[in-house]
Design a protein around this motif. Structure first.
Motif, mmCIF file in Angstrom:
data_model
loop_
_atom_site.group_PDB
_atom_site.id
_atom_site.type_symbol
_atom_site.label_atom_id
_atom_site.label_comp_id
_atom_site.label_asym_id
_atom_site.label_seq_id
_atom_site.Cartn_x
_atom_site.Cartn_y
_atom_site.Cartn_z
ATOM 1 N N GLY A 58 0.813 -1.205 0.000
ATOM 2 C CA GLY A 58 0.000 0.000 0.000
ATOM 3 C C GLY A 58 0.844 1.250 0.000
ATOM 4 O O GLY A 58 2.020 1.237 -0.360
ATOM 5 N N ILE A 59 0.211 2.320 0.418
ATOM 6 C CA ILE A 59 0.857 3.624 0.486
ATOM 7 C C ILE A 59 1.786 3.691 1.696
ATOM 8 O O ILE A 59 2.835 4.289 1.656
ATOM 9 C CB ILE A 59 -0.201 4.740 0.652
ATOM 10 N N VAL A 60 1.354 3.079 2.800
ATOM 11 C CA VAL A 60 2.030 3.233 4.081
ATOM 12 C C VAL A 60 2.993 2.081 4.344
ATOM 13 O O VAL A 60 2.620 0.922 4.308
ATOM 14 C CB VAL A 60 1.003 3.325 5.231
ATOM 15 N N ASP A 61 4.233 2.453 4.636
ATOM 16 C CA ASP A 61 5.232 1.500 5.109
ATOM 17 C C ASP A 61 5.235 1.669 6.627
ATOM 18 O O ASP A 61 5.684 2.689 7.137
ATOM 19 C CB ASP A 61 6.586 1.830 4.497
ATOM 20 N N ILE A 62 4.697 0.690 7.327
ATOM 21 C CA ILE A 62 4.460 0.830 8.769
ATOM 22 C C ILE A 62 5.640 0.287 9.573
ATOM 23 O O ILE A 62 6.217 -0.725 9.218
ATOM 24 C CB ILE A 62 3.134 0.142 9.169
ATOM 25 N N VAL A 63 5.994 1.010 10.614
ATOM 26 C CA VAL A 63 7.014 0.585 11.567
ATOM 27 C C VAL A 63 6.357 0.637 12.941
ATOM 28 O O VAL A 63 5.969 1.715 13.400
ATOM 29 C CB VAL A 63 8.247 1.513 11.532
ATOM 30 N N ILE A 64 6.205 -0.510 13.568
ATOM 31 C CA ILE A 64 5.561 -0.572 14.880
ATOM 32 C C ILE A 64 6.636 -0.723 15.957
ATOM 33 O O ILE A 64 7.332 -1.733 16.002
ATOM 34 C CB ILE A 64 4.556 -1.746 14.967
ATOM 35 N N GLU A 65 6.769 0.288 16.799
ATOM 36 C CA GLU A 65 7.710 0.237 17.924
ATOM 37 C C GLU A 65 6.988 -0.004 19.241
ATOM 38 O O GLU A 65 7.629 -0.266 20.241
ATOM 39 C CB GLU A 65 8.527 1.524 18.003
ATOM 40 N N ASP A 66 5.674 0.145 19.243
ATOM 41 C CA ASP A 66 4.869 -0.087 20.442
ATOM 42 C C ASP A 66 3.733 -1.014 20.028
ATOM 43 O O ASP A 66 2.909 -0.658 19.181
ATOM 44 C CB ASP A 66 4.322 1.247 20.967
ATOM 45 N N ALA A 67 3.690 -2.197 20.625
ATOM 46 C CA ALA A 67 2.742 -3.241 20.222
ATOM 47 C C ALA A 67 1.278 -2.816 20.324
ATOM 48 O O ALA A 67 0.418 -3.381 19.658
ATOM 49 C CB ALA A 67 2.978 -4.500 21.045
ATOM 50 N N ARG A 68 0.990 -1.806 21.144
ATOM 51 C CA ARG A 68 -0.399 -1.345 21.243
ATOM 52 C C ARG A 68 -0.915 -0.850 19.898
ATOM 53 O O ARG A 68 -2.112 -0.963 19.605
ATOM 54 C CB ARG A 68 -0.517 -0.250 22.313
ATOM 55 N N TRP A 69 -0.033 -0.313 19.058
ATOM 56 C CA TRP A 69 -0.445 0.153 17.732
ATOM 57 C C TRP A 69 -0.856 -1.005 16.830
ATOM 58 O O TRP A 69 -1.761 -0.871 16.006
ATOM 59 C CB TRP A 69 0.657 0.979 17.078
ATOM 60 N N GLU A 70 -0.168 -2.120 16.961
ATOM 61 C CA GLU A 70 -0.512 -3.312 16.168
ATOM 62 C C GLU A 70 -1.917 -3.770 16.523
ATOM 63 O O GLU A 70 -2.756 -3.990 15.650
ATOM 64 C CB GLU A 70 0.498 -4.437 16.431
ATOM 65 N N ALA A 71 -2.182 -3.909 17.815
ATOM 66 C CA ALA A 71 -3.503 -4.344 18.284
ATOM 67 C C ALA A 71 -4.586 -3.334 17.908
ATOM 68 O O ALA A 71 -5.729 -3.702 17.637
ATOM 69 C CB ALA A 71 -3.478 -4.555 19.801
#
Length: 172
Positions: free
Chosen positions: A3-16
């Motif tokens: 997609g448009i966004v290349d996501i970098v998750i440093e805090d697992a709360r964002w994944e959930a």
């Protein structure tokens, strides 16, 4: 990356929380509102915590405290005159999309602000992703004319997503 966004998750709360699909939707709507098709563009979005964003805020803005969202445009696109339209980029292609920049968003600050403002966190985060992407595209709110342009776009984009005006004091 699909997609448009290349996501970098440093805090697992964002994944959930579902930051990636939310960001894809918000960024697609933003690009569409500006007449830019989503294919051909990319932005990096980092979901982090207050500690990490405070460090970034100190390093890049000299403000050693957390904030809700930060953005780093890949190049200067701002308008030459206050209230003017920025110089929007041309799309790249599927193999080499135009890189718009980087955005960081902090969990604790976003959650606190959403609660204080009495709005769902998903609505607040959607607004902040739109806000961050508009910065990457050259929009700003340094003076009144620029702020009026940027805020007007935010309201329009959020309305296209079925969200209320974040600058309104009353109920939607």
């Amino acid at each position: 990356m699909n997609g448009i966004v290349d996501i970098v998750i440093e805090d697992a709360r964002w994944e959930a929380f579902g930051l990636e699909p939310l960001a894809e939707r918000a960024c697609s709507a933003t690009l569409a509102a500006l007449g830019l098709g989503a294919p051909g563009f990319t932005v990096v979005l980092m979901g982090c915590d207050d500690e990490r964003i405070a460090t970034l805020n100190a390093d890049f803005r000299g403000k050693p405290q957390p904030t809700n969202v930060l953005s780093w445009p890949s190049e200067e696109r701002g308008a030459e005159e206050a209230g003017g339209e920025p110089d929007l980029p041309e799309p790249g292609d599927e193999d080499e999309p135009c890189e718009l920049g980087d955005i960081a968003i902090a969990w604790e600050t976003c959650a606190r602000e959403a609660e204080e403002q009495g709005k769902p966190m998903v609505d607040h985060v959607t607004h902040l992703v739109v806000h961050g992407l508009l910065h990457c595209l050259g929009y700003d709110h340094v003076d009144e004319a620029d702020a009026a342009l940027m805020e007007g776009l935010e309201v329009e984009i959020l309305a296209s997503l079925g969200l209320s005006d974040p600058y309104s004091d009353g109920p939607a």
